[in-house]
Design an enzyme around this catalytic site. Structure first.
Site, PDB file in Angstrom:
ATOM      1  N   ARG A  59       0.816  -1.216   0.000  1.00 50.93           N
ATOM      2  CA  ARG A  59       0.000   0.000   0.000  1.00 50.93           C
ATOM      3  C   ARG A  59       0.849   1.265   0.000  1.00 50.93           C
ATOM      4  O   ARG A  59       0.380   2.336  -0.401  1.00 50.93           O
ATOM      5  CB  ARG A  59      -0.999  -0.029   1.158  1.00 50.93           C
ATOM      6  CG  ARG A  59      -2.098  -1.075   0.952  1.00 50.93           C
ATOM      7  CD  ARG A  59      -3.039  -1.126   2.135  1.00 50.93           C
ATOM      8  NE  ARG A  59      -2.401  -1.619   3.320  1.00 50.93           N
ATOM      9  CZ  ARG A  59      -2.362  -2.900   3.690  1.00 50.93           C
ATOM     10  NH1 ARG A  59      -2.970  -3.805   2.946  1.00 50.93           N
ATOM     11  NH2 ARG A  59      -1.745  -3.265   4.781  1.00 50.93           N
ATOM     12  N   GLU A  96       1.737  -5.285  13.856  1.00 53.42           N
ATOM     13  CA  GLU A  96       0.570  -5.244  14.747  1.00 53.42           C
ATOM     14  C   GLU A  96      -0.103  -6.622  14.726  1.00 53.42           C
ATOM     15  O   GLU A  96      -0.624  -7.082  15.714  1.00 53.42           O
ATOM     16  CB  GLU A  96      -0.404  -4.155  14.270  1.00 53.42           C
ATOM     17  CG  GLU A  96      -1.534  -3.861  15.251  1.00 53.42           C
ATOM     18  CD  GLU A  96      -2.570  -2.887  14.676  1.00 53.42           C
ATOM     19  OE1 GLU A  96      -2.497  -2.560  13.482  1.00 53.42           O
ATOM     20  OE2 GLU A  96      -3.452  -2.495  15.452  1.00 53.42           O
TER      21      GLU A  96
HETATM   22  P1  AMP Z   1       3.098  -1.598  11.837  1.00 55.65           P
HETATM   23  O1  AMP Z   1       4.392  -2.294  11.513  1.00 55.65           O
HETATM   24  O2  AMP Z   1       2.416  -2.208  13.012  1.00 55.65           O
HETATM   25  O3  AMP Z   1       3.256  -0.111  11.966  1.00 55.65           O
HETATM   26  O4  AMP Z   1       2.113  -1.900  10.648  1.00 55.65           O
HETATM   27  C1  AMP Z   1       2.152  -1.139   9.547  1.00 55.65           C
HETATM   28  C2  AMP Z   1       1.812  -1.910   8.309  1.00 55.65           C
HETATM   29  O5  AMP Z   1       0.699  -2.780   8.480  1.00 55.65           O
HETATM   30  C3  AMP Z   1       1.460  -0.947   7.258  1.00 55.65           C
HETATM   31  O6  AMP Z   1       2.023  -1.376   6.061  1.00 55.65           O
HETATM   32  C4  AMP Z   1      -0.044  -0.964   7.194  1.00 55.65           C
HETATM   33  O7  AMP Z   1      -0.454  -1.054   5.861  1.00 55.65           O
HETATM   34  C5  AMP Z   1      -0.477  -2.227   7.924  1.00 55.65           C
HETATM   35  N1  AMP Z   1      -1.390  -1.979   9.035  1.00 55.65           N
HETATM   36  C6  AMP Z   1      -1.180  -2.273  10.337  1.00 55.65           C
HETATM   37  N2  AMP Z   1      -2.227  -1.966  11.085  1.00 55.65           N
HETATM   38  C7  AMP Z   1      -3.138  -1.448  10.263  1.00 55.65           C
HETATM   39  C8  AMP Z   1      -4.454  -0.929  10.457  1.00 55.65           C
HETATM   40  N3  AMP Z   1      -5.048  -0.890  11.646  1.00 55.65           N
HETATM   41  N4  AMP Z   1      -5.103  -0.466   9.364  1.00 55.65           N
HETATM   42  C9  AMP Z   1      -4.513  -0.508   8.154  1.00 55.65           C
HETATM   43  N5  AMP Z   1      -3.292  -0.987   7.918  1.00 55.65           N
HETATM   44  C10 AMP Z   1      -2.603  -1.465   8.953  1.00 55.65           C
END
Ligand code: AMP
Length: 172
Positions: A59, A96
Site C-alpha cells: 500500500r 501489529e
Molecule cells: P506496523 O508495523 O504495526 O506499523 O504496521 C504497519 C503496516 O501494516 C502498514 O504497512 C499498514 O499497511 C499495515 N497496518 C497495520 N495496522 C493497520 C491498520 N489498523 N489499518 C490498516 N493498515 C494497517
C-alpha cells in the site's frame, strides 16, 4: 482533512479479530481525495532536496509513487521476500498482526541520496523501523519518514529517532 477522513473506511476485525483496519482504497478511488493526498504529501517535502522516495509493499507504493512524481524524485520499492529480481539486503520485524520480512535492492540507495520513507499506515511502527534501519545501513545523506495515516494510540513514532522528522497527513 475532514474530507479525506470521510473517504477512509474502517473495516472491523480485518485481517484478524480485534484489528480496526484503515482501508485507503476508498480514499484512493476518489479523484478529489487522491489529488489532495498527492498535493499535501508533496508540500511537506518541497524544499528538502529529496532524491528518492522508498515505498513499502504494497500500500506504500501508491502514495509513494505519487510523492516521488510530484517531487521529481525516483521511486524505490521495499518488497516482501523473493519479489525483487537482483541482489537485495533484508530485515525481519514484528507487526501489529504477525511477523514479516522486507527487502530492498542493494544498489537502490546511494550515499548521495536524500530519502523519504513512505507507508500508508503507522500502527506499531515495526514495519517502518525495519525499513528505516535497512535504508540507514545504506548510508544516505538523510532519511525522512512519512505516512498518510498515524494511529497515535499505538505510539509507533516512539520507535524512530527525532532526526527522521516523522510526518503523517491524518492522525487518529
Ligand atoms: P506496523 O508495523 O504495526 O506499523 O504496521 C504497519 C503496516 O501494516 C502498514 O504497512 C499498514 O499497511 C499495515 N497496518 C497495520 N495496522 C493497520 C491498520 N489498523 N489499518 C490498516 N493498515 C494497517
Amino acid at each position: 482533512m475532514e474530507y479525506l477522513k470521510s473517504k477512509i473506511r474502517d473495516v472491523i476485525d480485518f485481517p484478524q479479530k480485534g484489528i480496526v483496519f484503515k482501508d485507503l482504497t476508498t480514499l484512493f478511488k476518489d479523484a478529489r481525495a487522491l489529488h489532495i493526498v498527492g498535493w499535501d504529501l508533496s508540500q511537506l517535502y518541497r524544499d528538502k532536496g529529496v532524491t528518492k522516495v522508498v515505498g513499502i509493499e504494497s500500500r506504500g507504493f501508491i502514495g509513494g509513487s505519487i510523492l516521488a512524481f510530484e517531487l521529481g524524485a525516483g521511486f524505490v520499492p521495499l518488497r516482501k521476500p523473493g519479489k525483487l529480481p537482483a541482489d537485495t539486503v533484508s530485515a525481519s520485524y514484528d507487526k501489529e498482526y504477525g511477523k514479516d520480512t522486507i527487502e530492498i535492492h542493494k544498489d537502490a540507495i546511494t550515499e548521495n541520496d536524500i530519502v523519504v520513507l513512505h507507508d500508508d499506515v503507522l500502527a506499531t511502527g515495526g514495519t517502518m523501523a525495519a525499513a528505516y534501519n535497512l535504508v540507514k545501513s545504506m548510508n544516505p545523506k538523510k532519511i525522512y519518514i512519512n505516512f498518510v495515516i498515524e494511529l497515535s494510540a499505538l505510539h509507533g513514532r516512539d520507535k524512530f529517532p527525532e532526526e527522521a522528522e516523522v510526518t503523517s497527513l491524518i492522525t487518529y
